[in-house]
Design a protein around this motif. Structure first.
Motif, mmCIF file in Angstrom:
data_model
loop_
_atom_site.group_PDB
_atom_site.id
_atom_site.type_symbol
_atom_site.label_atom_id
_atom_site.label_comp_id
_atom_site.label_asym_id
_atom_site.label_seq_id
_atom_site.Cartn_x
_atom_site.Cartn_y
_atom_site.Cartn_z
ATOM 1 N N ARG A 91 -0.631 8.086 0.275
ATOM 2 C CA ARG A 91 -1.908 8.479 -0.343
ATOM 3 C C ARG A 91 -3.053 8.216 0.621
ATOM 4 O O ARG A 91 -3.041 7.203 1.333
ATOM 5 C CB ARG A 91 -2.148 7.655 -1.615
ATOM 6 C CG ARG A 91 -1.221 8.045 -2.752
ATOM 7 C CD ARG A 91 -1.434 7.107 -3.902
ATOM 8 N NE ARG A 91 -2.851 6.991 -4.249
ATOM 9 C CZ ARG A 91 -3.314 6.939 -5.494
ATOM 10 N NH1 ARG A 91 -2.481 7.003 -6.498
ATOM 11 N NH2 ARG A 91 -4.601 6.819 -5.718
ATOM 12 N N PRO A 92 -4.046 9.079 0.611
ATOM 13 C CA PRO A 92 -5.160 8.883 1.551
ATOM 14 C C PRO A 92 -5.877 7.548 1.322
ATOM 15 O O PRO A 92 -6.351 6.915 2.263
ATOM 16 C CB PRO A 92 -6.104 10.056 1.256
ATOM 17 C CG PRO A 92 -5.379 10.964 0.326
ATOM 18 C CD PRO A 92 -4.159 10.285 -0.199
ATOM 19 N N ASP A 93 -5.941 7.094 0.059
ATOM 20 C CA ASP A 93 -6.662 5.838 -0.201
ATOM 21 C C ASP A 93 -5.756 4.607 -0.070
ATOM 22 O O ASP A 93 -6.198 3.481 -0.285
ATOM 23 C CB ASP A 93 -7.286 5.865 -1.603
ATOM 24 C CG ASP A 93 -6.231 5.966 -2.704
ATOM 25 O OD1 ASP A 93 -5.033 6.138 -2.383
ATOM 26 O OD2 ASP A 93 -6.602 5.862 -3.889
ATOM 27 N N HIS A 94 -4.500 4.824 0.302
ATOM 28 C CA HIS A 94 -3.549 3.704 0.465
ATOM 29 C C HIS A 94 -3.519 2.789 -0.757
ATOM 30 O O HIS A 94 -3.410 1.563 -0.630
ATOM 31 C CB HIS A 94 -3.877 2.870 1.708
ATOM 32 C CG HIS A 94 -3.466 3.508 2.985
ATOM 33 N ND1 HIS A 94 -3.343 2.811 4.162
ATOM 34 C CD2 HIS A 94 -3.153 4.781 3.282
ATOM 35 C CE1 HIS A 94 -2.969 3.649 5.124
ATOM 36 N NE2 HIS A 94 -2.852 4.851 4.617
ATOM 37 N N ALA A 95 -3.637 3.369 -1.945
ATOM 38 C CA ALA A 95 -3.690 2.536 -3.162
ATOM 39 C C ALA A 95 -2.438 1.656 -3.273
ATOM 40 O O ALA A 95 -1.365 2.035 -2.801
ATOM 41 C CB ALA A 95 -3.783 3.438 -4.379
ATOM 42 N N THR A 96 -2.607 0.501 -3.894
ATOM 43 C CA THR A 96 -1.472 -0.412 -4.050
ATOM 44 C C THR A 96 -0.468 0.167 -5.039
ATOM 45 O O THR A 96 -0.849 0.643 -6.114
ATOM 46 C CB THR A 96 -1.967 -1.768 -4.582
ATOM 47 O OG1 THR A 96 -2.995 -2.215 -3.722
ATOM 48 C CG2 THR A 96 -0.859 -2.796 -4.617
ATOM 49 N N ASP A 127 0.842 -1.201 0.000
ATOM 50 C CA ASP A 127 0.000 0.000 0.000
ATOM 51 C C ASP A 127 0.874 1.246 0.000
ATOM 52 O O ASP A 127 1.941 1.257 0.603
ATOM 53 C CB ASP A 127 -0.862 0.037 1.267
ATOM 54 C CG ASP A 127 -2.022 -0.928 1.178
ATOM 55 O OD1 ASP A 127 -2.090 -1.669 0.187
ATOM 56 O OD2 ASP A 127 -2.838 -0.947 2.118
ATOM 57 N N TYR A 167 1.308 4.385 1.609
ATOM 58 C CA TYR A 167 0.847 5.085 2.809
ATOM 59 C C TYR A 167 0.853 6.607 2.641
ATOM 60 O O TYR A 167 0.288 7.323 3.463
ATOM 61 C CB TYR A 167 1.712 4.675 4.016
ATOM 62 C CG TYR A 167 1.226 3.396 4.692
ATOM 63 C CD1 TYR A 167 0.374 3.450 5.789
ATOM 64 C CD2 TYR A 167 1.610 2.154 4.225
ATOM 65 C CE1 TYR A 167 -0.073 2.290 6.406
ATOM 66 C CE2 TYR A 167 1.164 0.987 4.831
ATOM 67 C CZ TYR A 167 0.322 1.055 5.929
ATOM 68 O OH TYR A 167 -0.126 -0.084 6.539
#
Ligand code: BGC
Length: 653
Positions: free
Chosen positions: A55-60, A51, A53
């Motif tokens: 980014r707010p959406d914790h995108a992969t 993830d 960290y």
């Protein structure tokens, strides 16, 4: 008092309980006042699913998707697995990940298991040796691994509740053996306890297998972590030796309460904390500021790994193709190959190179027809007609087929072993239209091939990672000589598989009635003909074996040497396989079992001597009455084999 014990003594009971569960999905809890930092873990196993960290959406984050374990196992190449591990370790460092959640060394009990693509083999020697090489590679970079899923987790159906019911001999000889090898040869930083129960007790609460077998007998020094949400009883897990429950959960209070009311000895909690703090220490030591990885170079590495793993199943001489041949690539997987399976191991690839693109880059001109929908596996009258037309107007047709994504994913098992019905029909039609057809398969586990007589060649790509197209083109056109060997048997039909009658189980019990007779151990002993045996794979060259020497070095210890010569016109690699064949005395045993393998590379005319060392354990079986490894004095055959079915040399000892 040593440093770690001293640190544990400074923790409050609440802090100690807190250390034994996650902070979130991927971090352990920190204790800032004592300078204890979080450890970061990420899936695994054939790439990094980390993830972001920031980014707010914790995108992969995108990462290189290497060939899955089903493919890399077919390399039979320990050095390659070490190299793969090293590269993944470098990526972990660059992404700030301390522990990679892999490899998976569960046994392939049935071709139907939805996660077979994440596992190496039906054979514990192969899975154990390759798993150990992988772990050593990752850990050489100061990054930990999590050997999973401990153990007897060979199906996805009811994986959270079912109990794998197996006897001591089956457990020890088959389902535990690969874990044992990896622990003894590579000391993974962590081991992941599986979701299922083992003989009625959840793996995370199974004191016997965690404390007694893993730690005391095998000498495991690391952390036992639960599979995600696999702990049902936090104090029970601590008492059993499961140090860490992942991910975050709101149950730390139960541990505090259990210690306070005396039902959980505080020493058990302290022992878990000590092991966790050692993990933190190792993680911190391994971290490197500014670590980088080269994704372009890793993409090419993924292509080389795939090229070393793809298995040529059939070839009547049509392969390799000439770059000047008029070739049609047929099938959506030529353009958008299936490179990995679904679930927690799913990587966001940095790029994908299919065979069509790879051929273009090589300056090879091919025509293309889609033939079917990539996602559903279904065809239409129009797509079908186009495929047949493409086959008709080419000299040679290469047909890319396989299983759609939905068939192979964590959380479910396949209902059958067949390809989509449309794919089988397309093979028949294309082969009828053009007798010079080559089939290229994409699947994470065996499929039935009712049409096997029709094509002139078949190349098994497994789920070969994001650069699989490069490897396919190199093999199809002869730049690379195929050298993969099947790490699992391909039965002719599902019903031939030894677990067929019992697979998936009844109620919540999954009985391993076939015992030690998994895969080729069954097919060879039962003389059940298979489509392709374990260890099988073709080459563009020929190898000649000679000069088998067996030297006795101890009471039950031998060194074995054999010469292998490349007698063909092109360079190639051979996976030399040694099996031990026990003569029947009292214990009912498989006719042969793999006990050693080496992948070697030979130029035309070159000879190499391959050597193996066999120790007592190679001859022993597990006696469930005495709970020990024993050797029966009936004699053995030492066999050098082409594959599990074809014996080249046998020497009696
Ligand atoms: C899987 C593990 C994985 C974990 C974290 C679980 O569902 O079984 O293999 O490592 O999730 O994603």
């Amino acid at each position: 008092m040593d440093r770690i014990k001293e640190l544990v003594s400074q923790l409050t009971l609440e802090e100690k309980a807190g250390l034994t569960s996650g902070k979130d999905a991927w971090l352990t809890k920190a204790v800032e006042r004592l300078g204890i930092v979080s450890v970061r873990v990420s899936d695994g196993p054939h790439g990094l699913r980390a993830d972001d960290y920031s980014r707010p959406d914790h995108a992969t984050m995108p990462a290189v998707c290497f060939p899955t374990a089903s493919a890399t196992a077919a390399s039979f190449d320990k050095k390659m697995l070490y190299g793969l591990g090293e590269e993944l370790g470098r990526e972990c460092r660059a992404y700030g990940v301390d522990v990679l959640l892999g490899p998976g060394v569960n046994m392939k009990r049935s071709p139907l298991c939805g996660r077979n693509f994440e596992y190496f083999s039906e054979d514990p020697c192969l899975a154990g040796e390759l798993g150990a090489a992988f772990v050593n590679g990752v850990q050489s970079q100061g990054v930990g691994t999590s050997l999973k899923h401990y153990f007897a987790n060979s199906q996805e159906t009811r994986r959270f509740t079912s109990s794998s019911e197996l006897d001591e001999r089956t457990a020890r000889e088959i389902y535990l053996a690969a874990f044992e090898t990896v622990v003894k040869k590579a000391q993974p930083w962590t081991i992941m306890a599986s979701y299922n129960k083992i003989n009625g007790t959840y793996s995370t609460a199974n004191k016997f297998y965690i404390d007694e077998v893993l730690r005391r007998e095998w000498g495991f020094e690391g952390v036992v972590v639960s599979d995600w949400c696999a702990t049902h009883d936090r104090p029970g897990a601590i008492a059993a030796g499961t140090d860490l429950t992942m991910p975050a959960e709101d149950t730390d209070g139960k541990i505090v309460e259990a210690v306070k009311n005396g039902s959980l000895p505080e020493e058990a909690l302290d022992a878990c904390c000590e092991r966790l703090l050692k993990l933190v220490e190792k993680a911190v030591k391994g971290r490197k500021q500014g670590a980088e990885c080269d994704k372009k170079a890793a993409h090419l590495m993924a292509a080389d790994f795939a090229a070393n793993s793809l298995v040529l199943l059939k070839n009547d001489g049509i392969l390799p193709l000439k770059k000047t041949d008029k070739v049609a690539f047929i099938g959506a997987f030529a353009k958008e190959p299936r490179v990995q399976g679904g679930g927690s191991s799913h990587i966001v690839e940095t790029e994908i190179t299919g065979a069509l693109e790879a051929a273009e880059k090589e300056g090879i001109s091919v025509t293309y027809a889609k033939a079917y929908d990539r996602n559903t596996g279904e065809t239409t009258a129009e797509l079908f007609a186009e495929a047949v037309e493409a086959a008709r107007s080419a000299e040679k047709a290469v047909l890319f087929i396989g299983l759609p994504d939905s068939m192979e994913s964590e959380g479910g098992d396949r209902p059958h072993m067949k390809l989509p019905e449309a794919h089988d029909r397309i093979v028949e039609a294309v082969c009828r239209e053009n007798p010079n057809t080559v089939v290229v398969l994409h699947n994470g586990s065996p499929v039935e091939m009712p049409w096997i007589e029709a094509p002139r060649a078949v190349l098994e790509s497994y789920l070969g990672g994001q650069a699989v197209g490069i490897a396919q083109v190199k093999i199809l056109f002869g730049d690379v000589n195929p050298s993969g060997r099947l790490a699992e048997s391909f039965p002719k039909k599902l019903e031939d598989n030894p677990s067929y009658l019992y697979y998936i189980g009844e109620g919540d019990k999954v009985t391993y009635n076939e015992g030690v007779f998994i895969g080729y151990r069954y097919y060879e002993t039962k003389k059940q003909e298979v489509l392709f045996p374990f260890g099988y794979g073709l080459s563009y060259t020929e190898f000649e074996y000679s000069n088998l020497k067996v030297e006795k070095t101890g009471e039950h210890a031998y060194n074995v040497h054999v010469d292998v010569k490349n007698t063909g016109a092109v360079g190639g690699k051979e996976a030399v396989q040694l099996y031990v064949a026990p003569k029947k005395v009292k214990a009912i045993r498989p006719v042969r079992e793999l006990k050693g393998f080496e992948k070697i590379s030979l130029e035309p005319g070159e000879t190499k001597t391959v050597s193996f060392s066999l120790s007592e354990r190679a001859f022993a079986y597990r006696n469930a009455d005495t709970h020990s490894w024993e050797i029966e004095d009936g004699g053995f055959g030492i066999e050098i084999c082409k594959n599990a079915h074809e014996v080249i040399f046998r020497q009696e000892i």
